[in-house]
Motif scaffolding. Structure first.
Motif, PDB file in Angstrom:
ATOM      1  N   ARG A  69       0.212  -1.190  -0.623  1.00  0.00           N
ATOM      2  CA  ARG A  69      -0.410   0.232  -0.045  1.00  0.00           C
ATOM      3  C   ARG A  69       1.114   1.518   0.073  1.00  0.00           C
ATOM      4  O   ARG A  69       1.137   1.050   0.518  1.00  0.00           O
ATOM      5  CB  ARG A  69      -0.747   0.570   0.962  1.00  0.00           C
ATOM      6  N   ARG A  71      -1.284   3.905  -0.798  1.00  0.00           N
ATOM      7  CA  ARG A  71      -1.653   4.913   0.273  1.00  0.00           C
ATOM      8  C   ARG A  71      -2.896   4.313   0.444  1.00  0.00           C
ATOM      9  O   ARG A  71      -3.240   3.049   0.339  1.00  0.00           O
ATOM     10  CB  ARG A  71      -2.805   6.213  -0.619  1.00  0.00           C
ATOM     11  N   ILE A  72      -3.409   5.333   1.824  1.00  0.00           N
ATOM     12  CA  ILE A  72      -4.245   4.081   2.437  1.00  0.00           C
ATOM     13  C   ILE A  72      -5.641   4.309   1.942  1.00  0.00           C
ATOM     14  O   ILE A  72      -6.211   5.092   1.267  1.00  0.00           O
ATOM     15  CB  ILE A  72      -5.438   5.339   3.495  1.00  0.00           C
ATOM     16  N   LEU A  88       0.629   7.475   2.718  1.00  0.00           N
ATOM     17  CA  LEU A  88       1.032   7.028   3.490  1.00  0.00           C
ATOM     18  C   LEU A  88       2.670   7.250   3.990  1.00  0.00           C
ATOM     19  O   LEU A  88       3.192   7.341   2.815  1.00  0.00           O
ATOM     20  CB  LEU A  88       1.555   5.203   3.905  1.00  0.00           C
ATOM     21  N   LYS A  89       3.336   7.795   5.249  1.00  0.00           N
ATOM     22  CA  LYS A  89       5.398   8.118   5.254  1.00  0.00           C
ATOM     23  C   LYS A  89       5.325   7.271   4.584  1.00  0.00           C
ATOM     24  O   LYS A  89       6.490   7.392   3.952  1.00  0.00           O
ATOM     25  CB  LYS A  89       5.504   8.172   6.204  1.00  0.00           C
ATOM     26  N   LEU A  92       3.593  -0.300   2.802  1.00  0.00           N
ATOM     27  CA  LEU A  92       3.221  -0.772   3.383  1.00  0.00           C
ATOM     28  C   LEU A  92       3.258  -2.241   3.343  1.00  0.00           C
ATOM     29  O   LEU A  92       2.870  -2.480   2.368  1.00  0.00           O
ATOM     30  CB  LEU A  92       1.902  -0.315   3.984  1.00  0.00           C
TER      31      LEU A  92
END
Ligand code: UDP
Length: 213
Positions: A69, A71-72, A88-89, A92
């Motif tokens: 991922r 972006r969420i 997201l920083k 993931l």
């Protein structure tokens, strides 16, 4: 590997199809596997047999869905009560157990180890490979003005024990948003009854055709 015209969502509770979907996804996955290969990331893809199937290396599929991922969105947005699209920083990587009867549940690394779905070295390798694929695909999609929100990969082991990227990479297993309009060009159009499913998959194919030879 044969690509069908059918489309499923919500663990096959929702079923659909569109004409030529198999052909469109065969072309999309082929272009992406070729591009990954030219970027030094091999996969099970060998060659195409006809317009809806490909010859692939025989692998034993590791029963994990490896989700990356940027972006969420989707289940993560729901789980965390966040808006879709937040960056997201850093990317993931998540593991889900590939078992439809259990609804593909999320697994922690320790759960993957405890149930011997992969050993520690394989977990490390899967994460590194998934992040490498992400870097290449982020650039690729960015060059055709698409945001790669998230995607799912599957891996398998060949006879020698080597782990290779397997399955397919298509809008069925990726979230792809048009950078200019924000429009979704992936399976969420089917999941969420947004219409223009075939047109969206064709849009992805045509943009990819424009840059991958
Ligand atoms: N995904 C997939 N197969 C699955 C579950 C997810 O290909 O069985 C893909 C999905 O298309 C998205 C990403 O993995 O690109 C993350 O999906 P998410 O966990 O948000 O689940 P969803 O919202 O699709 O239920």
């Amino acid at each position: 590997m044969d690509f069908k015209d059918s489309l499923t969502a919500f663990n096959a509770q929702k079923k659909g199809s569109f004409p030529e979907k198999g052909k469109v996804n065969t072309q999309i996955s082929t272009l992406i596997f070729k591009h990954l290969k030219s970027s030094g990331i091999g996969s099970h893809w060998i060659e195409n047999l006809d317009d809806h199937s490909m010859v692939v290396q025989k692998v034993k599929i590791i029963p994990l869905e490896v989700v990356v991922r940027n972006r969420i969105a989707g289940s993560l947005a729901k789980k965390m009560g966040k808006e879709e699209g937040l960056l997201l920083k850093k990317p993931l990587v998540e593991f889900y157990y590939k078992d439809d009867s259990l609804n593909d549940p999320f697994l922690s690394d320790d759960q993957v180890l405890a149930f011997e779905l992969a050993d520690a070295a394989t977990i490390t390798e899967l994460k590194a490979l998934a992040l490498k694929v992400d870097q290449v695909l982020l650039q690729l999609f960015n060059s055709i003005k698409i945001d790669l929100i998230d995607f799912k990969l599957e891996f398998g082991t060949v006879k020698s024990g080597q782990v290779v990227l397997a399955d397919e990479i298509t809008p069925d297993g990726c979230r792809l948003w048009d950078q200019q309009t924000g429009e979704k060009l992936d399976k969420d159009r089917f999941r969420r009854d947004l219409g223009m499913v075939k047109e969206s998959y064709l849009e992805i194919l045509n943009r990819l055709k424009g840059i991958i030879k």
